[in-house]
Design an enzyme around this catalytic site. Structure first.
Site, mmCIF file in Angstrom:
data_model
loop_
_atom_site.group_PDB
_atom_site.id
_atom_site.type_symbol
_atom_site.label_atom_id
_atom_site.label_comp_id
_atom_site.label_asym_id
_atom_site.label_seq_id
_atom_site.Cartn_x
_atom_site.Cartn_y
_atom_site.Cartn_z
ATOM 1 C CG HIS A 85 -1.867 -1.150 1.275
ATOM 2 N ND1 HIS A 85 -1.724 -2.169 2.180
ATOM 3 C CD2 HIS A 85 -2.943 -1.462 0.527
ATOM 4 C CE1 HIS A 85 -2.690 -3.062 1.989
ATOM 5 N NE2 HIS A 85 -3.443 -2.654 1.000
ATOM 6 C CG HIS A 110 3.126 6.092 5.300
ATOM 7 N ND1 HIS A 110 2.792 6.202 6.631
ATOM 8 C CD2 HIS A 110 2.058 6.584 4.613
ATOM 9 C CE1 HIS A 110 1.582 6.730 6.739
ATOM 10 N NE2 HIS A 110 1.122 6.977 5.523
ATOM 11 C CG HIS A 112 -0.126 8.435 0.731
ATOM 12 N ND1 HIS A 112 -0.918 7.317 0.678
ATOM 13 C CD2 HIS A 112 0.191 8.606 2.042
ATOM 14 C CE1 HIS A 112 -1.093 6.835 1.903
ATOM 15 N NE2 HIS A 112 -0.422 7.604 2.754
ATOM 16 C CG HIS A 129 0.954 10.966 5.504
ATOM 17 N ND1 HIS A 129 -0.129 10.227 5.052
ATOM 18 C CD2 HIS A 129 0.809 12.205 4.977
ATOM 19 C CE1 HIS A 129 -0.895 11.001 4.284
ATOM 20 N NE2 HIS A 129 -0.342 12.190 4.227
ATOM 21 C CB THR A 196 -5.298 8.781 4.439
ATOM 22 O OG1 THR A 196 -4.006 8.174 4.387
ATOM 23 C CG2 THR A 196 -5.190 10.198 4.998
ATOM 24 C CB THR A 197 -4.880 3.419 5.096
ATOM 25 O OG1 THR A 197 -4.297 3.507 6.410
ATOM 26 C CG2 THR A 197 -3.942 4.066 4.082
#
Length: 245
Positions: A85, A110, A112, A129, A196-197
């Protein structure tokens, strides 16, 4: 255990290892597991339809006297993981921030692509993030936007061993410093939001750096190549929340 600590454990599991129950739900960013279906994949994802979800378009700011975030970071990134992810750098204990009279320990950071949050309607090619938790499990996320430009020192250190396939994990020969991916100016925007996940748990303090940093085109493309597509959740409604600056 207290209810708040139990909730926090679930939240942290999602942000650090994406617990097996959520893996079995096959969530992702396209197809049947796409964001619009997250809430229906498992009852654990009920919060994905909540009123304080992230990411958002940061605009309509309210002027406020925001206290500075006090950083106590050291080079503690000891491994990098591709969990399917995102690509995530896990952090050793000992680094933390101080805000709201609390200490929030840095757990991991991590990425995005493209950015999840927007600022005044503008999206960025990459967003980082930095995920923190206090002693009671309350979460705080520092978000930093990357624009294409000069090579980023922090990404260069991490990307030397970037894991290209889901499940790959590499230990760093020298610890990575999270400060190297942050802007020099630490002024920020603030709002209350969520992960957000999945499970999209709310009650997360969000601090979005006002100043973007640069990453080279090659660095941005290297991350995108590991994901084989976008890994950003669409914008969520702000609803009655205020966004402070």
């Amino acid at each position: 255990m207290k209810k708040s600590i139990l909730l926090a454990c679930a939240m942290i599991a999602s942000t650090t290892s994406f617990a097996s129950e959520h893996e079995h739900a096959h969530w992702g960013y396209t197809g049947d597991g796409a964001p619009e279906n997250w809430a229906s994949l498992t009852g654990d994802n009920f919060a994905c339809t909540g009123k304080n979800q992230s990411p958002i378009n940061l605009t309509g700011f309210i002027e406020s006297e925001l206290a500075p975030i006090v950083f106590h970071y050291q080079a503690g990134g000891n491994e990098i993981v591709n969990n399917g992810h995102t690509v995530q750098v896990n952090y050793q204990k000992g680094s933390y921030i101080e805000i709201d009279g609390k200490q929030f320990n840095l757990l991991q950071f991590h990425f995005h692509a493209p950015s999840e949050n927007h600022i005044n309607g503008e999206a960025y090619p990459l967003e980082g993030h930095l995920v923190h938790a206090d002693k009671d499990g309350n979460l705080a996320v520092i978000a930093v936007m990357f624009k294409e430009g000069y090579e980023n020192k922090g990404l260069a250190a991490a990307w030397k061993q970037i894991p290209m396939h889901e499940g790959d994990k590499h230990a760093f020969s020298a610890s990575v410093d999270a400060l190297d991916i942050l802007p020099e100016n630490k002024d920020y925007y603030r709002f209350n939001g969520s992960l957000t996940t999945p499970p999209c748990s709310e009650g997360v303090r969000w601090f979005v750096m006002k100043e973007a940093v640069t990453a080279s085109k090659a660095q941005i493309e290297a991350f995108k190549a590991t994901m084989h597509g976008a890994n950003n959740r669409p914008l969520q409604d702000v609803n009655s929340r205020v966004i402070l600056k």
